[in-house]
Design an enzyme around this catalytic site. Structure first.
Site, PDB file in Angstrom:
ATOM      1  N   CYS A  98       0.876  -1.137   0.093  1.00 35.54           N
ATOM      2  CA  CYS A  98       0.156  -0.009   0.003  1.00 35.54           C
ATOM      3  C   CYS A  98       0.609   1.208   0.060  1.00 35.54           C
ATOM      4  O   CYS A  98       0.230   2.526  -0.108  1.00 35.54           O
ATOM      5  CB  CYS A  98      -0.910   0.014   1.146  1.00 35.54           C
ATOM      6  N   HIS A 151      -3.078   7.093   2.975  1.00 36.52           N
ATOM      7  CA  HIS A 151      -3.661   5.752   2.447  1.00 36.52           C
ATOM      8  C   HIS A 151      -5.078   5.441   3.008  1.00 36.52           C
ATOM      9  O   HIS A 151      -5.332   5.609   4.285  1.00 36.52           O
ATOM     10  CB  HIS A 151      -2.590   4.741   2.814  1.00 36.52           C
ATOM     11  N   ASN A 207      -9.976   0.098   0.532  1.00 36.63           N
ATOM     12  CA  ASN A 207      -8.672   0.110   0.381  1.00 36.63           C
ATOM     13  C   ASN A 207      -8.063  -0.200  -1.061  1.00 36.63           C
ATOM     14  O   ASN A 207      -8.228  -1.604  -1.114  1.00 36.63           O
ATOM     15  CB  ASN A 207      -8.011  -0.634   1.731  1.00 36.63           C
TER      16      ASN A 207
HETATM   17  N1  COA Z   1     -18.006  -8.588  10.135  1.00 39.11           N
HETATM   18  C1  COA Z   1     -18.343  -8.884  11.447  1.00 39.11           C
HETATM   19  N2  COA Z   1     -17.555  -9.359  12.301  1.00 39.11           N
HETATM   20  C2  COA Z   1     -16.183  -9.343  12.229  1.00 39.11           C
HETATM   21  C3  COA Z   1     -15.808  -8.977  10.973  1.00 39.11           C
HETATM   22  C4  COA Z   1     -16.556  -8.610   9.795  1.00 39.11           C
HETATM   23  N3  COA Z   1     -16.176  -8.318   8.701  1.00 39.11           N
HETATM   24  N4  COA Z   1     -14.509  -9.048  10.977  1.00 39.11           N
HETATM   25  C5  COA Z   1     -13.962  -9.247  12.062  1.00 39.11           C
HETATM   26  N5  COA Z   1     -15.153  -9.400  12.872  1.00 39.11           N
HETATM   27  C6  COA Z   1     -15.301 -10.253  14.320  1.00 39.11           C
HETATM   28  C7  COA Z   1     -13.971 -10.730  14.932  1.00 39.11           C
HETATM   29  O1  COA Z   1     -14.256 -12.137  14.497  1.00 39.11           O
HETATM   30  C8  COA Z   1     -14.087 -10.567  16.190  1.00 39.11           C
HETATM   31  O2  COA Z   1     -15.046 -11.377  16.793  1.00 39.11           O
HETATM   32  P1  COA Z   1     -14.810 -11.981  18.378  1.00 39.11           P
HETATM   33  O3  COA Z   1     -14.907 -10.823  19.317  1.00 39.11           O
HETATM   34  O4  COA Z   1     -16.158 -12.744  18.474  1.00 39.11           O
HETATM   35  O5  COA Z   1     -13.659 -12.925  18.247  1.00 39.11           O
HETATM   36  C9  COA Z   1     -14.518  -9.167  16.337  1.00 39.11           C
HETATM   37  O6  COA Z   1     -15.302  -8.862  15.216  1.00 39.11           O
HETATM   38  C10 COA Z   1     -13.185  -8.221  16.444  1.00 39.11           C
HETATM   39  O7  COA Z   1     -12.414  -8.511  15.811  1.00 39.11           O
HETATM   40  P2  COA Z   1     -11.189  -7.775  15.695  1.00 39.11           P
HETATM   41  O8  COA Z   1     -10.215  -7.994  14.484  1.00 39.11           O
HETATM   42  O9  COA Z   1     -10.351  -7.480  16.994  1.00 39.11           O
HETATM   43  O10 COA Z   1     -11.584  -6.153  15.284  1.00 39.11           O
HETATM   44  P3  COA Z   1     -10.927  -4.887  15.039  1.00 39.11           P
HETATM   45  O11 COA Z   1     -11.555  -3.729  15.826  1.00 39.11           O
HETATM   46  O12 COA Z   1      -9.493  -4.965  15.217  1.00 39.11           O
HETATM   47  O13 COA Z   1     -11.019  -4.332  13.573  1.00 39.11           O
HETATM   48  C11 COA Z   1      -9.838  -4.278  11.419  1.00 39.11           C
HETATM   49  C12 COA Z   1     -10.462  -5.161  12.516  1.00 39.11           C
HETATM   50  C13 COA Z   1      -9.311  -5.424  10.414  1.00 39.11           C
HETATM   51  C14 COA Z   1     -10.829  -3.563  10.740  1.00 39.11           C
HETATM   52  C15 COA Z   1      -8.907  -3.556  12.324  1.00 39.11           C
HETATM   53  O14 COA Z   1      -7.945  -4.308  12.989  1.00 39.11           O
HETATM   54  C16 COA Z   1      -8.155  -2.709  11.150  1.00 39.11           C
HETATM   55  O15 COA Z   1      -8.538  -1.969  10.506  1.00 39.11           O
HETATM   56  N6  COA Z   1      -6.704  -3.125  11.062  1.00 39.11           N
HETATM   57  C17 COA Z   1      -5.904  -2.355  10.134  1.00 39.11           C
HETATM   58  C18 COA Z   1      -6.029  -3.145   8.882  1.00 39.11           C
HETATM   59  C19 COA Z   1      -5.374  -2.521   7.621  1.00 39.11           C
HETATM   60  O16 COA Z   1      -5.442  -1.270   7.721  1.00 39.11           O
HETATM   61  N7  COA Z   1      -5.066  -3.296   6.668  1.00 39.11           N
HETATM   62  C20 COA Z   1      -4.482  -2.504   5.455  1.00 39.11           C
HETATM   63  C21 COA Z   1      -3.031  -2.357   5.564  1.00 39.11           C
HETATM   64  S1  COA Z   1      -2.574  -1.559   4.267  1.00 39.11           S
END
Ligand code: COA
Length: 324
Positions: free
Chosen positions: A111, A251, A281
């Site tokens: 990215c 980004h 993204n």
């Molecule tokens: N829909 C519903 N529930 C979802 C889900 C979705 N699409 N994806 C994950 N969950 C659930 C998980 O299973 C978890 O459930 P649990 O508590 O029962 O285990 C819960 O939601 C929380 O998951 P978690 O991974 O802790 O969520 P988060 O708040 O960290 O958000 C992201 C996840 C990916 C949105 C976040 O971590 C993020 O934005 N990270 C950066 C990613 C990024 O920018 N990547 C690109 C880099 S270039």
């Protein structure tokens, strides 16, 4: 003498996939995706490959900069989703636009790809090797996400964006930095191809690690830390403060990442230009697509100072302060 952005362009698939559409494929909801990411929809290819969007972007750049393709000296495309291992997308763009005298190649920094590509183009121009370049970030991430994995498939979109840059006596790129932290590369990977051949026991076929694999929380931590430090350093090295900056084009990964960056740097959120709600993204395409939108909307004027900043797999980051 600087490297100056003369024109911007972008191209996205026509097909729009909303959060509700994704909720038909995996167990998720519009509410979850919107709250956790700020994304409402994304453009997803209906079959066009990455070169299509890169070429459409290049054609716009040529037209908007009003340059002859024969005069283009350098083409750099950043992508993690090229059509082929070889040829490069750069060479495919070269053929499509008839830039027969250009040298063309791809680079990969996930990215941060556009930031790295622009940095490389800038160095060629600063050292007098070339006097102009087409720089593009292009992706069809829809072909490399696991559409049964709700933790990643909701995040990404397809498209391309780019800039035509030229050697200039006016102010352009003022300060920049790119950086890498390979020690944590495993928190975000894609495209692993196992070494299978006739002389070992490895099985061929698609490895699960082919798809995007991500530790979302670690990526979140890395992104907020690295981007905050990087913007801070670039502003300090350039001797500017946030009051001097009209817009920051980050980004477009996640609105909550931008919230944290804005709070930590004490830069008002209104200064961050965001369009992830409509495009998701798009990896290396995200910064140039957002910059192009800012430009097309007439929100920046020549002389304004803006910051472009990206982070991504590798792990990598890149920040650039430019005078528009
Ligand atoms: N829909 C519903 N529930 C979802 C889900 C979705 N699409 N994806 C994950 N969950 C659930 C998980 O299973 C978890 O459930 P649990 O508590 O029962 O285990 C819960 O939601 C929380 O998951 P978690 O991974 O802790 O969520 P988060 O708040 O960290 O958000 C992201 C996840 C990916 C949105 C976040 O971590 C993020 O934005 N990270 C950066 C990613 C990024 O920018 N990547 C690109 C880099 S270039």
């Amino acid at each position: 003498m600087t490297t100056r952005i003369i024109a911007t362009g972008a191209s996205v698939p026509e097909q729009i996939i909303t959060n509700d559409d994704i909720a038909k494929v995996v167990e998720t909801s519009d509410e979850w995706i919107t709250q956790r990411t700020g994304i409402k929809q994304r453009h997803i290819s209906a079959g066009e490959n990455t070169s299509h969007f890169a070429i459409e972007t290049a054609k716009k750049l040529i037209e908007r900069a009003n340059v002859n393709p024969e005069d283009i000296e350098l083409i750099i495309v950043a992508s993690v989703t090229p059509d082929y291992g070889t040829p490069s997308l750069g060479c495919m763009v070269q053929k499509a636009i008839g830039a027969s005298k250009a040298v063309a190649f791809d680079i990969t920094a996930a990215c941060s790809g556009f930031m790295f590509a622009l940095s490389v183009a800038d160095k060629y121009i600063q050292t007098g090797v070339y006097s102009n370049a087409i720089v593009i970030g292009a992706e069809t991430l829809s072909k490399i996400v696991d559409w049964s994995d709700r933790t990643t498939c909701v995040l990404f979109g397809d498209g391309a964006g780019g800039a035509y840059v030229e050697k200039s006596e006016k102010e352009g790129i003022i300060k920049e930095e790119i950086g890498s932290k390979g020690e944590i590369y495993e928190i975000l990977t894609q495209g692993y191809t196992p070494c299978a051949n006739a002389f070992n026991d490895n099985e061929s076929g698609v490895d699960p690690l082919w798809y995007v694999n991500m530790n979302g929380r670690e990526v979140f931590k890395f992104a907020t830390k690295s981007v905050v430090k990087s913007i801070d350093r670039v502003m300090e090295n350039a001797g500017v403060t946030q009051e001097d900056i009209k817009y920051i084009v980050p980004h477009q990964a996640n609105i909550r990442i931008v919230d944290v960056i804005s709070n930590k740097l004490k830069i008002p959120k209104e200064k961050f230009y965001m369009n992830m709600d409509r495009f998701g993204n798009t990896s290396s395409a995200s910064v140039p697509m957002a910059l192009n939108e800012l430009n097309e909307k007439g929100l920046i004027e020549r002389g304004d100072k803006i910051i472009l900043t990206g982070f991504g797999g590798g792990m990598t980051w890149g920040t650039m302060l430019i005078t528009w």
